[in-house]
Design a protein around this motif. Sequence first.
Motif, mmCIF file in Angstrom:
data_model
loop_
_atom_site.group_PDB
_atom_site.id
_atom_site.type_symbol
_atom_site.label_atom_id
_atom_site.label_comp_id
_atom_site.label_asym_id
_atom_site.label_seq_id
_atom_site.Cartn_x
_atom_site.Cartn_y
_atom_site.Cartn_z
ATOM 1 N N GLU A 280 0.770 -1.316 -0.073
ATOM 2 C CA GLU A 280 0.019 -0.029 0.085
ATOM 3 C C GLU A 280 0.985 1.440 0.205
ATOM 4 N N LEU A 281 1.935 1.131 0.621
ATOM 5 C CA LEU A 281 2.890 2.362 0.961
ATOM 6 C C LEU A 281 3.860 2.602 -0.284
ATOM 7 N N ALA A 282 4.374 1.550 -0.762
ATOM 8 C CA ALA A 282 5.295 1.533 -1.780
ATOM 9 C C ALA A 282 5.063 2.560 -2.738
ATOM 10 N N PRO A 283 3.796 2.856 -3.432
ATOM 11 C CA PRO A 283 3.572 4.285 -4.326
ATOM 12 C C PRO A 283 4.164 5.535 -3.711
ATOM 13 N N LEU A 284 4.148 5.685 -2.392
ATOM 14 C CA LEU A 284 4.599 6.771 -1.941
ATOM 15 C C LEU A 284 6.185 6.677 -1.385
ATOM 16 N N HIS A 285 6.702 5.671 -1.842
ATOM 17 C CA HIS A 285 8.282 5.392 -1.641
ATOM 18 C C HIS A 285 8.358 5.208 -0.137
ATOM 19 N N ILE A 286 7.526 4.577 0.641
ATOM 20 C CA ILE A 286 7.682 4.496 2.000
ATOM 21 C C ILE A 286 7.747 2.915 2.142
ATOM 22 N N THR A 287 8.702 2.620 2.894
ATOM 23 C CA THR A 287 9.015 0.984 3.096
ATOM 24 C C THR A 287 8.586 0.785 4.514
ATOM 25 N N VAL A 288 8.297 -0.707 4.627
ATOM 26 C CA VAL A 288 7.758 -1.332 5.814
ATOM 27 C C VAL A 288 8.122 -2.587 5.811
#
Length: 87
Positions: free
Chosen positions: A17-25
Amino acid sequence: DGRAGAISVFTESLAAELAPLHITVNAIDPGATDSGWMSEEVKNALLPRFPMGRIGLPEDAARLIAFLASDDGQWITGEIIHSRGGF
């Protein structure tokens, strides 16, 4: 263990979900870590199970977290990293 499965699914889903925002989890499993709660009896019982010759310390997990938060960790996402010193 159901909790491990839930953490895995949560980590992977949130990462996607957050990959398009360049946020890694990512999630970290530090294993048995002596953060001050271990008695000498517990340490002595666990120590033979660590091929690295010592029990994990909070600094071990902190270094991994710092790496993942750095530019060097920008390609790693959706992972559960088992950092247990060979335990």
